[in-house]
Design a protein around this motif. Structure first.
Motif, PDB file in Angstrom:
ATOM      1  N   ALA A   1      90.497 -59.004  30.025  1.00 47.43           N
ATOM      2  CA  ALA A   1      91.764 -58.575  30.616  1.00 47.43           C
ATOM      3  C   ALA A   1      91.620 -58.520  32.121  1.00 47.43           C
ATOM      4  O   ALA A   1      90.561 -58.141  32.650  1.00 47.43           O
ATOM      5  CB  ALA A   1      92.174 -57.206  30.079  1.00 47.43           C
ATOM      6  N   THR A   2      92.660 -58.910  32.798  1.00 46.02           N
ATOM      7  CA  THR A   2      92.747 -58.786  34.255  1.00 46.02           C
ATOM      8  C   THR A   2      93.902 -57.859  34.572  1.00 46.02           C
ATOM      9  O   THR A   2      95.020 -58.063  34.094  1.00 46.02           O
ATOM     10  CB  THR A   2      92.995 -60.149  34.922  1.00 46.02           C
ATOM     11  OG1 THR A   2      91.943 -61.036  34.568  1.00 46.02           O
ATOM     12  CG2 THR A   2      93.062 -60.005  36.436  1.00 46.02           C
ATOM     13  N   VAL A   3      93.636 -56.816  35.365  1.00 50.49           N
ATOM     14  CA  VAL A   3      94.628 -55.788  35.658  1.00 50.49           C
ATOM     15  C   VAL A   3      94.830 -55.687  37.157  1.00 50.49           C
ATOM     16  O   VAL A   3      93.851 -55.679  37.920  1.00 50.49           O
ATOM     17  CB  VAL A   3      94.192 -54.416  35.093  1.00 50.49           C
ATOM     18  CG1 VAL A   3      95.151 -53.319  35.535  1.00 50.49           C
ATOM     19  CG2 VAL A   3      94.113 -54.457  33.573  1.00 50.49           C
TER      20      VAL A   3
ATOM     21  N   ILE B   1      92.582 -55.248  42.032  1.00 50.68           N
ATOM     22  CA  ILE B   1      92.467 -56.083  40.844  1.00 50.68           C
ATOM     23  C   ILE B   1      91.080 -55.906  40.235  1.00 50.68           C
ATOM     24  O   ILE B   1      90.077 -55.818  40.957  1.00 50.68           O
ATOM     25  CB  ILE B   1      92.701 -57.568  41.186  1.00 50.68           C
ATOM     26  CG1 ILE B   1      94.103 -57.762  41.770  1.00 50.68           C
ATOM     27  CG2 ILE B   1      92.533 -58.439  39.945  1.00 50.68           C
ATOM     28  CD1 ILE B   1      94.386 -59.173  42.229  1.00 50.68           C
ATOM     29  N   ALA B   2      91.018 -55.850  38.906  1.00 52.48           N
ATOM     30  CA  ALA B   2      89.737 -55.747  38.206  1.00 52.48           C
ATOM     31  C   ALA B   2      89.811 -56.524  36.908  1.00 52.48           C
ATOM     32  O   ALA B   2      90.881 -56.661  36.304  1.00 52.48           O
ATOM     33  CB  ALA B   2      89.393 -54.288  37.920  1.00 52.48           C
ATOM     34  N   CYS B   3      88.662 -57.059  36.489  1.00 51.33           N
ATOM     35  CA  CYS B   3      88.545 -57.755  35.212  1.00 51.33           C
ATOM     36  C   CYS B   3      87.532 -57.017  34.343  1.00 51.33           C
ATOM     37  O   CYS B   3      86.573 -56.419  34.857  1.00 51.33           O
ATOM     38  CB  CYS B   3      88.082 -59.204  35.413  1.00 51.33           C
ATOM     39  SG  CYS B   3      89.209 -60.196  36.408  1.00 51.33           S
ATOM     40  N   ALA B   4      87.752 -57.056  33.025  1.00 51.17           N
ATOM     41  CA  ALA B   4      86.829 -56.374  32.119  1.00 51.17           C
ATOM     42  C   ALA B   4      86.820 -57.080  30.774  1.00 51.17           C
ATOM     43  O   ALA B   4      87.750 -57.805  30.415  1.00 51.17           O
ATOM     44  CB  ALA B   4      87.227 -54.913  31.948  1.00 51.17           C
TER      45      ALA B   4
ATOM     46  N   ALA C   1      89.366 -52.101  32.531  1.00 47.36           N
ATOM     47  CA  ALA C   1      89.702 -52.593  33.859  1.00 47.36           C
ATOM     48  C   ALA C   1      90.411 -51.509  34.668  1.00 47.36           C
ATOM     49  O   ALA C   1      90.163 -51.355  35.872  1.00 47.36           O
ATOM     50  CB  ALA C   1      90.576 -53.839  33.758  1.00 47.36           C
ATOM     51  N   VAL C   2      91.306 -50.739  34.023  1.00 49.62           N
ATOM     52  CA  VAL C   2      91.986 -49.629  34.706  1.00 49.62           C
ATOM     53  C   VAL C   2      90.967 -48.604  35.184  1.00 49.62           C
ATOM     54  O   VAL C   2      91.022 -48.108  36.322  1.00 49.62           O
ATOM     55  CB  VAL C   2      93.021 -48.980  33.767  1.00 49.62           C
ATOM     56  CG1 VAL C   2      93.572 -47.690  34.384  1.00 49.62           C
ATOM     57  CG2 VAL C   2      94.155 -49.944  33.477  1.00 49.62           C
TER      58      VAL C   2
END
Length: 583
Positions: A497-499, A510-513, A525-526
């Motif tokens: 997921a990219t948030v 922005i973060a990916c997880a 990601a949050v």
């Protein structure tokens, strides 16, 4: 009057053993039972058979007349804080943005509250309780914004401008915050409250009745001294308060300048006849009551909020406190749409009462509050539920096809609802031949009686497996091409997921997880962005339309893993819940 009553400094000087005891006789006004022999006992049975036009009168208002009932009623009287020139007019006080927002997980942003407030003005509510300004700087800003914009902008053909109200406890800090927020409105109001039942005075406030009266008088007078011409006072938990004490404290706050006296059934304890008698007794036994408006605020703990509110109105209350969809603390409040439509539909039995609500905006208001609060109503919710104007029973469908008034007492058009079909028929396993045959005609198919009987058998087989049979199902059955694909799910790979989040300062992060599933990945990601552990309390997806490409709403409720907030009333720490809803 009450000096002898208040001679004892003990909290028990007003016994709560019988909070609804009969008051001492006064030579003022006769107390009337709120629902005394107003109509024939069998209003939909024998009486209706004797006079069939009477049972259809409300329905005819909705369907037969070219002019809407809401448009045909008298004009809204000019607003005066402590009186209403038309004795049949009932003010609607909406507290969706204050009490409604106190529902767990229903917190709205300032922007969302402003959007809802604009809709409430279009709906025609007389008073908007926009929030509790002392609870947080954000709430103060939200109420101020509503006061500036909504509280000064005329809406509708009559140029209606609602009163903007802020709630406060009986202390100067709260009242100062409320006044700072609402003073920008054309018609500002401060609503202040203090508990009056013995159980609240003794265990929560830890004050004597004399102290409570003194605080109430002082704070109402203080609110008026700030320049606020409209002050509402609420004796919290009035439903369980001693009657003589209620008469006394209400008399004193009227002298201090209160213009509206709100009588809350704070814990939803009373039954309709009790609450109606409470309002009637206050009206008959409170000196100076002719100089103030009596209001109701009924909670729904026993499912009686709407009934109690109507009992209060019938007994003399001329302001009713409600929320859209009935949202609020615990089991919620009296529902605006239920109260307003009951008054509109049964006006003759309620002594000719009417409101200024434009009922055409009810459906839109309900949907908007659901979207912004994240609190969806149950399908069988009165007036605004998905099933409120839907008919699946074969007997009901047959009646609807012959005459809508057989099973609908109000028109869906009256609340601004557009149905997929004229009769609100939903095909299912209970549908009969008449309804199914009518659907075929509606879709443009003409088949023989023998073909219909064969089709109807196939229809029943499908209807036993599905909750609702759609038009596409009907067409597939007719073409003998029934196709019911099966859906599968599994873990065929890693979920990522990219948030992207926008902070209070406007900066994008922005973060990916990677997670065990899409939801797990998204909230990891949050966590990476906000650096505060969160707990996912609820995740649900609800289809809005039908089909494989259906539009759906997703509701998420999260809380922080730390207790970083304090309750405005109790001061207790808690983990604040946040709801997110998107299409």
């Amino acid at each position: 009057m009450a000096s002898s009553l208040l001679s004892s400094p003990k909290p028990s000087s007003f016994s709560s053993a019988n909070p609804t005891s009969t008051p001492r006789p006064r030579p003022r006004a006769q107390t009337l039972s709120p629902f005394r022999a107003a109509a024939p006992r069998f209003s939909h049975g024998l009486a209706a058979a004797a006079n069939p036009s009477a049972s259809r009168r409300c329905y005819h208002r909705a369907f037969a007349r070219p002019v809407r009932a809401s448009m045909a009623q008298p004009r809204r009287p000019e607003y005066v804080p402590n009186r209403i020139d038309d004795p049949n007019y009932v003010r609607v006080f909406d507290t969706t943005l204050r009490d409604g927002e106190q529902s767990p997980g229903a917190t709205m942003t300032s922007a969302e509250k402003l959007v809802v407030a604009r809709q409430l003005a279009r709906l025609g509510v007389d008073i908007i309780e926009a929030g509790f300004p002392a609870s947080s700087p954000d709430d103060l800003d939200a109420v101020r914004s509503i006061a500036i914009e909504v509280g000064n902008t005329p809406v509708g053909e009559d140029g209606h401008v609602p009163v903007i109200c802020g709630l406060s406890r009986c202390n100067k800090r709260d009242i100062d915050a409320a006044w700072e927020a609402v003073r920008h409105a054309r018609r500002p109001r401060i609503h202040t409250f203090i508990a009056t039942s013995e159980i609240h005075m003794q265990h929560k406030l830890r004050k004597t009745p004399e102290q409570v009266v003194a605080i109430a008088k002082e704070m109402v007078a203080y609110a008026r001294s700030l320049g606020c011409p409209d002050v509402e006072f609420s004796p919290e938990d009035a439903g369980r308060s001693n009657r003589e004490f209620l008469y006394h404290i209400l008399e004193e706050v009227i002298k201090a300048g209160a213009t509206t006296l709100n009588i809350p059934d704070t814990v939803g304890y009373t039954l309709p006849y009790e609450f109606g008698k409470l309002i009637a007794d206050i009206k008959a036994n409170t000196p100076g009551i002719e100089n103030a408006i009596i209001s109701t605020h009924c909670q729904n703990d026993l499912g009686l909020a709407t009934a109690n509110t109507l009992a209060g109105a019938h007994a003399g209350a001329r302001q009713l406190e409600v929320t859209i969809n009935g949202i609020g603390e615990r089991a919620g409040n009296a529902s605006l749409e239920e109260v307003v439509m009951a008054i509109k539909c049964r006006r003759e039995l309620l002594g000719g009462l009417y409101t200024g609500i434009n009922t055409q905006h009810i459906t839109m208001s309900s949907k908007m509050v659901q979207e912004h609060s994240g609190l969806h109503v149950q399908p069988h919710k009165a007036i605004v539920g998905a099933n409120a104007f839907a008919h699946e029973s074969g007997i009901h469908q047959d009646g609807m096809l012959k005459y809508k008034g057989t099973y609908e007492i109000i028109s869906p058009d009256d609340i601004g609802l557009t149905r997929a079909n004229e009769f609100g028929i939903v095909l299912g396993k209970l549908s009969g031949r008449h309804a199914v045959r009518s659907k075929l005609v509606e879709l443009g198919y003409e088949i023989t009686d023998k073909e219909f009987e064969d089709f109807f058998k196939r229809y029943k087989e499908v209807a036993e497996k599905k909750k609702r049979v759609t038009d596409e199902d009907i067409e597939a059955l007719l073409s003998d091409e029934i196709f019911q694909p099966k859906a599968t799910c599994g873990t065929l790979g890693l979920s990522t997921a990219t948030v992207k989040l926008i902070g209070p300062d406007g900066e994008e992060k922005i973060a990916c997880a990677v997670g065990t599933g899409p939801v797990d990945a998204a909230y990891k990601a949050v966590d990476d962005i906000i650096q505060i552990p969160t707990v996912l309390r609820e995740y649900s997806m609800t289809s809005v339309t039908e089909g494989i490409d259906a539009i759906a709403t997703t509701r998420v409720v999260v809380t922080g893993d730390v207790s970083d907030s304090k309750h405005a009333l109790t001061g207790h720490s808690f983990s604040r819940a946040f709801s997110i809803e998107n299409f």
